[in-house]
Design an enzyme around this catalytic site. Structure first.
Site, PDB file in Angstrom:
ATOM      1  N   ASP A 201     -60.492 -94.432 -26.497  1.00 16.49           N
ATOM      2  CA  ASP A 201     -61.414 -94.324 -25.368  1.00 16.49           C
ATOM      3  C   ASP A 201     -62.535 -95.359 -25.488  1.00 16.49           C
ATOM      4  O   ASP A 201     -62.641 -96.032 -26.528  1.00 16.49           O
ATOM      5  CB  ASP A 201     -61.957 -92.878 -25.320  1.00 16.49           C
ATOM      6  CG  ASP A 201     -62.249 -92.427 -23.903  1.00 16.49           C
ATOM      7  OD1 ASP A 201     -62.482 -93.290 -23.038  1.00 16.49           O
ATOM      8  OD2 ASP A 201     -62.256 -91.204 -23.664  1.00 16.49           O
TER       9      ASP A 201
ATOM     10  N   GLU B 215     -58.419 -97.862 -22.903  1.00 16.81           N
ATOM     11  CA  GLU B 215     -59.170 -97.667 -21.659  1.00 16.81           C
ATOM     12  C   GLU B 215     -60.104 -98.858 -21.402  1.00 16.81           C
ATOM     13  O   GLU B 215     -61.068 -98.751 -20.658  1.00 16.81           O
ATOM     14  CB  GLU B 215     -59.951 -96.340 -21.703  1.00 16.81           C
ATOM     15  CG  GLU B 215     -59.057 -95.140 -21.888  1.00 16.81           C
ATOM     16  CD  GLU B 215     -59.675 -93.837 -21.392  1.00 16.81           C
ATOM     17  OE1 GLU B 215     -60.469 -93.863 -20.445  1.00 16.81           O
ATOM     18  OE2 GLU B 215     -59.332 -92.791 -21.973  1.00 16.81           O
ATOM     19  N   TRP B 216     -59.771 -99.952 -22.021  1.00 16.30           N
ATOM     20  CA  TRP B 216     -60.593-101.168 -21.938  1.00 16.30           C
ATOM     21  C   TRP B 216     -60.918-101.563 -20.493  1.00 16.30           C
ATOM     22  O   TRP B 216     -62.105-101.660 -20.125  1.00 16.30           O
ATOM     23  CB  TRP B 216     -59.888-102.242 -22.765  1.00 16.30           C
ATOM     24  CG  TRP B 216     -60.352-103.654 -22.681  1.00 16.30           C
ATOM     25  CD1 TRP B 216     -61.441-104.149 -22.023  1.00 16.30           C
ATOM     26  CD2 TRP B 216     -59.717-104.770 -23.329  1.00 16.30           C
ATOM     27  NE1 TRP B 216     -61.520-105.501 -22.204  1.00 16.30           N
ATOM     28  CE2 TRP B 216     -60.490-105.907 -22.997  1.00 16.30           C
ATOM     29  CE3 TRP B 216     -58.607-104.926 -24.138  1.00 16.30           C
ATOM     30  CZ2 TRP B 216     -60.156-107.184 -23.460  1.00 16.30           C
ATOM     31  CZ3 TRP B 216     -58.284-106.197 -24.596  1.00 16.30           C
ATOM     32  CH2 TRP B 216     -59.053-107.311 -24.265  1.00 16.30           C
ATOM     33  N   PRO B 217     -59.915-101.779 -19.608  1.00 15.53           N
ATOM     34  CA  PRO B 217     -60.300-102.219 -18.256  1.00 15.53           C
ATOM     35  C   PRO B 217     -61.153-101.201 -17.484  1.00 15.53           C
ATOM     36  O   PRO B 217     -62.057-101.601 -16.753  1.00 15.53           O
ATOM     37  CB  PRO B 217     -58.966-102.462 -17.553  1.00 15.53           C
ATOM     38  CG  PRO B 217     -57.909-101.885 -18.415  1.00 15.53           C
ATOM     39  CD  PRO B 217     -58.460-101.732 -19.785  1.00 15.53           C
ATOM     40  N   LEU B 218     -60.891 -99.923 -17.676  1.00 13.82           N
ATOM     41  CA  LEU B 218     -61.678 -98.910 -16.966  1.00 13.82           C
ATOM     42  C   LEU B 218     -63.179 -99.092 -17.218  1.00 13.82           C
ATOM     43  O   LEU B 218     -63.996 -99.036 -16.301  1.00 13.82           O
ATOM     44  CB  LEU B 218     -61.230 -97.503 -17.408  1.00 13.82           C
ATOM     45  CG  LEU B 218     -62.172 -96.329 -17.129  1.00 13.82           C
ATOM     46  CD1 LEU B 218     -62.418 -96.131 -15.641  1.00 13.82           C
ATOM     47  CD2 LEU B 218     -61.604 -95.043 -17.709  1.00 13.82           C
ATOM     48  N   TYR B 219     -63.531 -99.349 -18.481  1.00 13.20           N
ATOM     49  CA  TYR B 219     -64.950 -99.466 -18.815  1.00 13.20           C
ATOM     50  C   TYR B 219     -65.508-100.854 -18.511  1.00 13.20           C
ATOM     51  O   TYR B 219     -66.709-101.047 -18.531  1.00 13.20           O
ATOM     52  CB  TYR B 219     -65.172 -99.107 -20.291  1.00 13.20           C
ATOM     53  CG  TYR B 219     -64.968 -97.625 -20.531  1.00 13.20           C
ATOM     54  CD1 TYR B 219     -66.018 -96.730 -20.338  1.00 13.20           C
ATOM     55  CD2 TYR B 219     -63.726 -97.114 -20.904  1.00 13.20           C
ATOM     56  CE1 TYR B 219     -65.834 -95.362 -20.525  1.00 13.20           C
ATOM     57  CE2 TYR B 219     -63.535 -95.753 -21.103  1.00 13.20           C
ATOM     58  CZ  TYR B 219     -64.587 -94.884 -20.906  1.00 13.20           C
ATOM     59  OH  TYR B 219     -64.408 -93.533 -21.082  1.00 13.20           O
TER      60      TYR B 219
ATOM     61  N   ASP C 290     -60.814 -90.791 -14.325  1.00  9.84           N
ATOM     62  CA  ASP C 290     -59.992 -89.682 -14.842  1.00  9.84           C
ATOM     63  C   ASP C 290     -59.356 -88.917 -13.683  1.00  9.84           C
ATOM     64  O   ASP C 290     -60.007 -88.656 -12.670  1.00  9.84           O
ATOM     65  CB  ASP C 290     -60.863 -88.684 -15.615  1.00  9.84           C
ATOM     66  CG  ASP C 290     -61.420 -89.269 -16.897  1.00  9.84           C
ATOM     67  OD1 ASP C 290     -61.171 -90.460 -17.173  1.00  9.84           O
ATOM     68  OD2 ASP C 290     -62.097 -88.523 -17.616  1.00  9.84           O
TER      69      ASP C 290
HETATM   70  C1  GLA Z   1     -62.702 -89.923 -20.956  1.00 10.93           C
HETATM   71  C2  GLA Z   1     -61.227 -90.282 -20.751  1.00 10.93           C
HETATM   72  C3  GLA Z   1     -60.430 -89.011 -20.520  1.00 10.93           C
HETATM   73  C4  GLA Z   1     -60.594 -88.081 -21.708  1.00 10.93           C
HETATM   74  C5  GLA Z   1     -62.064 -87.784 -21.944  1.00 10.93           C
HETATM   75  C6  GLA Z   1     -62.290 -87.020 -23.218  1.00 10.93           C
HETATM   76  O1  GLA Z   1     -63.280 -89.402 -19.810  1.00 10.93           O
HETATM   77  O2  GLA Z   1     -61.090 -91.158 -19.665  1.00 10.93           O
HETATM   78  O3  GLA Z   1     -59.076 -89.321 -20.321  1.00 10.93           O
HETATM   79  O4  GLA Z   1     -60.021 -88.664 -22.842  1.00 10.93           O
HETATM   80  O5  GLA Z   1     -62.831 -88.991 -22.023  1.00 10.93           O
HETATM   81  O6  GLA Z   1     -63.641 -86.794 -23.499  1.00 10.93           O
END
Ligand code: GLA
Length: 427
Positions: free
Chosen positions: A159, A191-195, A219
């Site tokens: 994450d 989750e690199w691109p999301l952030y 999410d």
């Molecule tokens: C972020 C991620 C979710 C999940 C939660 C856990 O929001 O995007 O998929 O892993 O953290 O805290």
């Protein structure tokens, strides 16, 4: 706008722009189960022993995945998300599982999962803390990678909370290297691109070289509006993200929430169909110990899974909006095509869609064979470019089809018939 056809992105995307992370994993979109959406951060095992984040939960999931046909259908990874660790690292600086909820520890849990022929996934964070506030891996990438390898973990979801965004790339790349250094095959879910998106357009070439799949957007929640927002985001960024997907590395639109509380059956079919079209990891977050038989059947539908896992490994994309229908298409192996027609009109009843309005329908010249997979399996037979076939989709539901061109066979057949005719007339 009635009757208007808006054609989008008609030019087919070519193959992945970059090399995938070379760890031999995720050659097809990953399939499994991940706890987050359904079980979140429930850590009170006294109050809710059946649903709290504990070794028992994953062992029961593994049992049911074997017994109820999930493993056989292809669902392989049983994945832990946030809230598993102890609040403190051990004396050697290693992460440790919460001793009360995981009395046997992660290695023993991994042994159990492996004894069932399944794989174990774990969760950590590139920054100072996980999103739920547990210890992050910043400053500990090599230690944590080695710990996961020692525990014989098979997948890491990494994450991006509590991290300076300018250091995200470096962090994700360093963890990728640390995992590789352990010598164990650990699938790397990022989750690199999301952030990064809030600040700049991510570098998908680098991401594909670093990760086996990557989250781009918010999410998923257990609601149709959430699933729809993910589809909208994906379609509106498809020029940027679709070319980066291919064997070894995939865009991850987040978990399947099929079998939970928020989606109607038609909406569940839409999620399943579109996740297959998007070549998305099929990581369900539900409770397979207690799931409605129709949802189970949908998640285990072999024909949809075959589309998801198609060996060509190309991600599909939205190709048209016609009235309030959306058309999505995914090129498949052997020149076949998967088509999803989603009815976005959330009022009224089933509506018909004239199939020849699908941009990719040109592969039906001169002939093609059409199979409907959703909402019901139906052989729709041989069609032509001028086909009058109308398919029906319920409000927020989807019709999923595969199309097989039969032009070359047909030509061969004609040629053979011609040859035979000639032979006999020459006699
Ligand atoms: C972020 C991620 C979710 C999940 C939660 C856990 O929001 O995007 O998929 O892993 O953290 O805290």
């Amino acid at each position: 706008m009635r009757g208007a056809v808006v054609l989008l992105g008609l030019v087919g995307f070519i193959g992945p722009a970059a090399e995938a992370l070379d760890n031999g994993l995720a050659l097809r979109p990953t399939m499994g189960w991940l706890h987050w959406e359904r079980f979140m951060c429930q850590i009170d095992c006294d109050r809710d022993p059946d649903n709290c984040i504990s070794e028992r939960l994953y062992m029961q999931m593994a049992d049911v995945m074997v017994k109820e046909g999930w493993k056989e259908a292809g669902y392989e990874y049983v994945c832990i998300d946030d809230c598993w660790p102890s609040r403190q690292r051990d004396a050697q600086g290693r992460l440790q599982a919460d001793p009360k909820r995981f009395p046997g520890g992660i290695k023993k849990l991994a042994d159990y999962i492996h004894s069932k022929g399944l794989k174990l996934g774990i969760y950590a964070d590139v920054g100072k803390k996980t999103c739920a506030g547990y210890p992050g891996s910043l400053g500990y990438y090599e230690t944590d990678a080695q710990t996961f390898a020692d525990w014989t973990v098979d997948l890491l979801k990494f994450d991006g909370c509590y991290m300076d965004w300018t250091l995200l790339g470096e962090g994700y790349m360093n963890m990728s290297k640390a995992l590789n250094k352990t010598g164990r095959s650990i699938l790397y879910s990022c989750e690199w691109p999301l952030y990064e998106w809030p600040f700049k357009q991510p570098n998908y070439t680098a991401i594909r070289e670093t990760c086996n799949h990557w989250r781009n957007f918010n999410d998923v929640y257990d609601s149709w509006s959430s699933v729809k927002s993910i589809l909208d985001w994906t379609a509106s960024h498809q020029d940027v993200i679709v070319p980066s997907a291919g064997s070894g590395g995939w865009n991850d639109p987040d978990m399947l929430v099929i079998g939970n509380f928020g989606l109607s059956h038609d909406q569940q079919e839409s999620q399943m169909a579109l996740w297959a079209i998007m070549a998305a990891p099929l990581l369900m977050s539900n409770d397979p110990r207690d799931i409605c038989p129709r949802s189970k059947e949908l998640l285990q539908n072999r024909r949809i899974i075959d589309i998801s896992q198609d060996p060509l490994g190309k991600q599909g994309y939205r190709t048209a909006k016609v009235d309030s229908f959306e058309v999505w298409e995914r090129p498949l192996s052997q020149n076949r095509l998967a088509i999803a027609v989603m009815n976005q009109q959330e009022i009224g009843g089933a509506r018909g869609f004239v199939i020849r309005a699908v941009p990719g329908w040109k592969i039906c010249d001169p002939l093609c064979n059409v199979t409907q997979i959703l909402p019901q399996y139906k052989e729709l037979g041989v069609q032509t470019p001028k086909s009058k076939l109308v398919i029906s989709a319920n409000p927020s539901g989807t019709a999923l089809l595969t199309v097989t061109p039969i032009s070359s066979n047909f030509r061969r057949m004609l040629y053979r018939q011609d040859a035979i005719k000639q032979k006999y007339t020459n006699l």
